[in-house]
Design a protein around this motif. Structure first.
Motif, PDB file in Angstrom:
ATOM      1  N   LEU A  44      12.737  18.092  28.690  1.00  0.00           N
ATOM      2  CA  LEU A  44      13.682  19.208  28.579  1.00  0.00           C
ATOM      3  C   LEU A  44      14.516  19.184  27.306  1.00  0.00           C
ATOM      4  O   LEU A  44      14.890  20.233  26.797  1.00  0.00           O
ATOM      5  N   ASP A  45      14.817  18.023  26.799  1.00  0.00           N
ATOM      6  CA  ASP A  45      15.730  17.971  25.663  1.00  0.00           C
ATOM      7  C   ASP A  45      15.194  17.141  24.506  1.00  0.00           C
ATOM      8  O   ASP A  45      15.948  16.730  23.624  1.00  0.00           O
ATOM      9  N   PHE A  46      13.882  16.894  24.515  1.00  0.00           N
ATOM     10  CA  PHE A  46      13.277  16.205  23.387  1.00  0.00           C
ATOM     11  C   PHE A  46      11.794  16.548  23.340  1.00  0.00           C
ATOM     12  O   PHE A  46      11.215  17.016  24.320  1.00  0.00           O
ATOM     13  N   GLN A  47      11.197  16.317  22.208  1.00  0.00           N
ATOM     14  CA  GLN A  47       9.775  16.568  22.058  1.00  0.00           C
ATOM     15  C   GLN A  47       9.010  15.285  22.347  1.00  0.00           C
ATOM     16  O   GLN A  47       9.241  14.264  21.701  1.00  0.00           O
ATOM     17  N   ALA A  48       8.133  15.358  23.322  1.00  0.00           N
ATOM     18  CA  ALA A  48       7.400  14.182  23.771  1.00  0.00           C
ATOM     19  C   ALA A  48       6.074  14.071  23.019  1.00  0.00           C
ATOM     20  O   ALA A  48       5.170  14.863  23.227  1.00  0.00           O
ATOM     21  N   THR A  49       5.981  13.100  22.151  1.00  0.00           N
ATOM     22  CA  THR A  49       4.722  12.904  21.433  1.00  0.00           C
ATOM     23  C   THR A  49       3.640  12.376  22.373  1.00  0.00           C
ATOM     24  O   THR A  49       2.463  12.636  22.182  1.00  0.00           O
ATOM     25  N   THR A  50       4.057  11.639  23.381  1.00  0.00           N
ATOM     26  CA  THR A  50       3.103  11.078  24.329  1.00  0.00           C
ATOM     27  C   THR A  50       3.640  11.239  25.739  1.00  0.00           C
ATOM     28  O   THR A  50       4.834  11.036  25.976  1.00  0.00           O
ATOM     29  N   MET A  51       2.758  11.599  26.643  1.00  0.00           N
ATOM     30  CA  MET A  51       3.120  11.657  28.060  1.00  0.00           C
ATOM     31  C   MET A  51       2.143  10.787  28.837  1.00  0.00           C
ATOM     32  O   MET A  51       0.981  10.629  28.456  1.00  0.00           O
ATOM     33  N   PHE A  52       2.648  10.221  29.913  1.00  0.00           N
ATOM     34  CA  PHE A  52       1.873   9.292  30.721  1.00  0.00           C
ATOM     35  C   PHE A  52       1.882   9.763  32.176  1.00  0.00           C
ATOM     36  O   PHE A  52       2.881  10.288  32.660  1.00  0.00           O
ATOM     37  N   TRP A  53       0.777   9.525  32.849  1.00  0.00           N
ATOM     38  CA  TRP A  53       0.690   9.847  34.277  1.00  0.00           C
ATOM     39  C   TRP A  53       0.403   8.569  35.055  1.00  0.00           C
ATOM     40  O   TRP A  53      -0.528   7.809  34.722  1.00  0.00           O
TER      41      TRP A  53
ATOM     42  N   MET B  95       0.825   2.451  38.711  1.00  0.00           N
ATOM     43  CA  MET B  95      -0.426   2.202  38.014  1.00  0.00           C
ATOM     44  C   MET B  95      -0.682   3.345  37.041  1.00  0.00           C
ATOM     45  O   MET B  95      -0.713   4.515  37.445  1.00  0.00           O
ATOM     46  N   LEU B  96      -0.854   3.006  35.774  1.00  0.00           N
ATOM     47  CA  LEU B  96      -1.101   4.026  34.763  1.00  0.00           C
ATOM     48  C   LEU B  96      -2.467   4.650  34.991  1.00  0.00           C
ATOM     49  O   LEU B  96      -3.470   3.946  35.144  1.00  0.00           O
TER      50      LEU B  96
END
Lengths: 112, 116
Positions: free
Chosen positions: B26-35, B45-46
């Motif tokens: 919401l308040d930053f740009q995420a270069t990487t996201m993880f699930w 567990m990734l």
């Protein structure tokens, strides 16, 4: 592969006592060691982290120590309070990357 | 700062249904996201790592055709569980990181998925 061992799996203390959780890891390239607190059904919350160039870090009642040579790090909580009750995860960065590997968790119960 | 929003928080659906989960920074740009996936009383567990505009990288044992990940922008990643079955029932959590914040990951509230 990367592995992080966390002990104990459960820990019960009296309010006001200290709690210590210990972790060991095998990946010598790991350089980032955060600790997360997770209450039941909620998100993990970062409570403190330490990087490999530092041996100790403290934030009020919480401290973390890191021995990179021996590949172990510990979380210390002093003057525990009932609201500290939660599951705590030690975490390492995989090969120094952005990927995180979680320990199996320690369920901490602080009895009033 | 560093707020990650995940939606929906709770889903119950029939076996065979596909379910989409959204993760937004919401308040930053995420270069990487993880699930991540978390079964009851177990650790996180990734499942996969996604970078904006590129294909996701899946962990060993995670079926990429089963768990479709799209990271269309620097603030949004989606996970679609296709043809869900009861064994897919779990707590799914996303997290986001940005180069400006080093390796710190900020987690969403999670989605509890129950397949009947």
């Amino acid at each position: 592969g990367e592995n992080v061992e966390q002990h104990p799996s459960t820990l019960s203390v009296q309010e006001g006592d200290s709690a210590v959780i210990k972790c060991t890891y095998s990946d010598s390239a790991s350089n980032y060691f955060p600790w997360y607190k997770q209450e039941l059904g909620k998100r993990p919350q970062l409570i403190i982290d330490i990087r490999s160039n530092v041996g100790e870090k403290k934030d009020q009642r919480i401290a973390v120590t890191l021995n990179k040579t021996a590949k172990h790090f510990s979380l210390h909580i002093t003057e525990t309070q009932p609201e500290d009750s939660a599951v705590y995860f030690c975490v390492i960065s995989q090969g120094g990357s952005e990927k995180l590997v979680f320990g199996k968790g320690t369920k901490l119960t602080v009895n009033p | 700062g560093a707020v990650v929003s995940q939606h929906p928080s709770w889903v119950i659906c029939k076996s065979g249904t596909s379910v989409k989960i959204e993760c937004r920074s919401l308040d930053f740009q995420a270069t990487t996201m993880f699930w991540y996936r978390q079964f009851p009383k177990q650790s996180l567990m990734l499942m996969a790592t996604s970078n904006e505009g590129s294909k996701a990288t899946y962990e060993q044992g995670v079926e990429k055709d089963k768990f479709l990940i799209n990271h269309a922008s620097l603030t949004l990643s989606t996970l679609t569980v296709t043809s869900a079955h009861p064994e897919d029932s779990s707590f799914y959590i996303c997290s986001a990181s940005t180069r400006n914040r080093g390796q710190s990951q900020h987690f969403g509230d999670g989605t509890r998925l129950s397949i009947l």
